[in-house]
Design a protein around this motif. Sequence first.
Motif, short mmCIF file in Angstrom:
data_model
loop_
_atom_site.label_atom_id
_atom_site.label_comp_id
_atom_site.label_asym_id
_atom_site.label_seq_id
_atom_site.Cartn_x
_atom_site.Cartn_y
_atom_site.Cartn_z
N THR A 45 24.23 40.97 52.38
CA THR A 45 24.70 39.59 52.22
C THR A 45 25.90 39.48 51.29
O THR A 45 26.33 38.38 50.96
N ALA A 46 26.45 40.61 50.87
CA ALA A 46 27.54 40.60 49.89
C ALA A 46 28.85 40.13 50.51
O ALA A 46 29.18 40.48 51.64
N ASP A 47 29.56 39.32 49.76
CA ASP A 47 30.89 38.84 50.13
C ASP A 47 31.60 38.49 48.83
O ASP A 47 31.43 37.39 48.30
N PHE A 48 32.38 39.44 48.30
CA PHE A 48 32.98 39.24 46.98
C PHE A 48 34.25 40.07 46.83
O PHE A 48 34.53 40.96 47.63
N ALA A 49 34.99 39.74 45.80
CA ALA A 49 36.15 40.52 45.38
C ALA A 49 36.03 40.75 43.88
O ALA A 49 35.36 40.00 43.17
N VAL A 50 36.69 41.80 43.41
CA VAL A 50 36.71 42.12 41.98
C VAL A 50 38.15 42.10 41.51
O VAL A 50 39.01 42.74 42.12
N LEU A 51 38.40 41.37 40.45
CA LEU A 51 39.70 41.38 39.79
C LEU A 51 39.52 42.02 38.43
O LEU A 51 38.59 41.67 37.70
N ILE A 52 40.39 42.96 38.12
CA ILE A 52 40.41 43.57 36.79
C ILE A 52 41.74 43.21 36.15
O ILE A 52 42.79 43.35 36.77
N ALA A 53 41.69 42.74 34.92
CA ALA A 53 42.90 42.38 34.17
C ALA A 53 42.87 43.12 32.84
O ALA A 53 41.84 43.16 32.17
N ASP A 54 44.01 43.70 32.49
CA ASP A 54 44.10 44.53 31.29
C ASP A 54 45.36 44.15 30.53
O ASP A 54 46.46 44.17 31.09
N VAL A 99 36.99 41.41 33.73
CA VAL A 99 36.63 41.51 35.14
C VAL A 99 36.22 40.13 35.61
O VAL A 99 35.51 39.40 34.90
N VAL A 100 36.67 39.77 36.82
CA VAL A 100 36.25 38.53 37.47
C VAL A 100 35.62 38.93 38.79
O VAL A 100 36.19 39.73 39.53
N ILE A 101 34.46 38.38 39.07
CA ILE A 101 33.82 38.60 40.37
C ILE A 101 33.94 37.30 41.15
O ILE A 101 33.40 36.27 40.75
N ILE A 102 34.68 37.37 42.24
CA ILE A 102 34.98 36.19 43.05
C ILE A 102 34.11 36.24 44.30
O ILE A 102 34.19 37.19 45.08
N GLU A 103 33.30 35.22 44.48
CA GLU A 103 32.40 35.18 45.64
C GLU A 103 33.07 34.48 46.82
O GLU A 103 33.80 33.52 46.65
N ARG A 104 32.81 35.01 48.00
CA ARG A 104 33.32 34.48 49.27
C ARG A 104 34.81 34.17 49.23
O ARG A 104 35.23 33.05 49.51
N GLY A 140 44.53 44.08 39.01
CA GLY A 140 44.26 44.71 40.28
C GLY A 140 43.09 44.01 40.92
O GLY A 140 42.16 43.57 40.23
N ILE A 141 43.14 43.88 42.23
CA ILE A 141 42.07 43.17 42.93
C ILE A 141 41.67 43.96 44.17
O ILE A 141 42.52 44.60 44.80
N ALA A 142 40.39 43.93 44.48
CA ALA A 142 39.87 44.58 45.69
C ALA A 142 38.76 43.73 46.26
O ALA A 142 37.97 43.13 45.53
N VAL A 143 38.69 43.69 47.57
CA VAL A 143 37.68 42.92 48.29
C VAL A 143 36.62 43.88 48.84
O VAL A 143 36.95 44.95 49.35
N TYR A 144 35.37 43.49 48.71
CA TYR A 144 34.27 44.27 49.27
C TYR A 144 34.44 44.36 50.78
O TYR A 144 34.63 43.36 51.46
N GLU A 145 34.40 45.57 51.28
CA GLU A 145 34.55 45.83 52.71
C GLU A 145 33.21 46.28 53.27
O GLU A 145 32.79 47.42 53.07
N LYS A 146 32.56 45.35 53.95
CA LYS A 146 31.25 45.62 54.53
C LYS A 146 31.36 46.80 55.49
O LYS A 146 32.28 46.87 56.30
N GLY A 147 30.44 47.74 55.39
CA GLY A 147 30.46 48.90 56.26
C GLY A 147 31.28 50.06 55.71
O GLY A 147 31.12 51.19 56.12
#
Length: 176
Positions: A45-54, A99-104, A140-147
Amino acid sequence: MTKRLKEKIDYINGMAYVDKMTGVKNKSAYLEWIERVEYAINANTADFAVLIADVNDLKVTNDTQGHQVGDLLIKDASEQICKTFKRSPVFRIGGDEFVVIIERPSEEELNAALEELQKSFKEVSDDRSEVYAKLSVACGIAVYEKGTDKDYESVFNRADERKNKEKMVMKNGNVR
C-alpha cells in the motif's frame, strides 16, 4: 489527577520525539516512521517519496563564524522545509540533514515543491547574507517505485545519491 498525569506523559513523549533546536521531529521519531513505511511496503500500500536536504558548508560556517551562526542556518533551513512541505513529516536526522516523507506525491507537485524550496533558500540567503553566511542547501528526492524498491532504504539511498550530486554541483559554483 489521571487527566494531569496523562497530559504529563503526553508532554514527555512529545519531547522524546522533537528536535529541541528546530521543533521538527527527531531521529527517534524518524526511525518509528520508517517502521510504518516498511509496513506499508510489505502490505503493498506504499505510495511515498523521500526528500533529503543537507545544509552546505556548515562546518566551515561553524569554524569561521561560530556555532550560533551555524545554528541559525539549520533553523532557517528547517523553517523553509516546513513551510514548503506543510502536510508532510519533517525530521532532523543529523546535525545538518533533514528528511521529508511525502505521501501520495505527484511528479508535478514534487517538482514544484522542490523549485519552491530552493527559491525560498535563496530568498533567506539574500535577506541575511550581510549578517551571516549564505544559506545553501543541497536536496535530493526519490519516489518509491512499486515492484522495483524492496524497502525504504533503497528509496532513501536514491534520494541521498541525488542530494550528493546536487551538493557537488553547488560546490563547483553552479548554485541553483
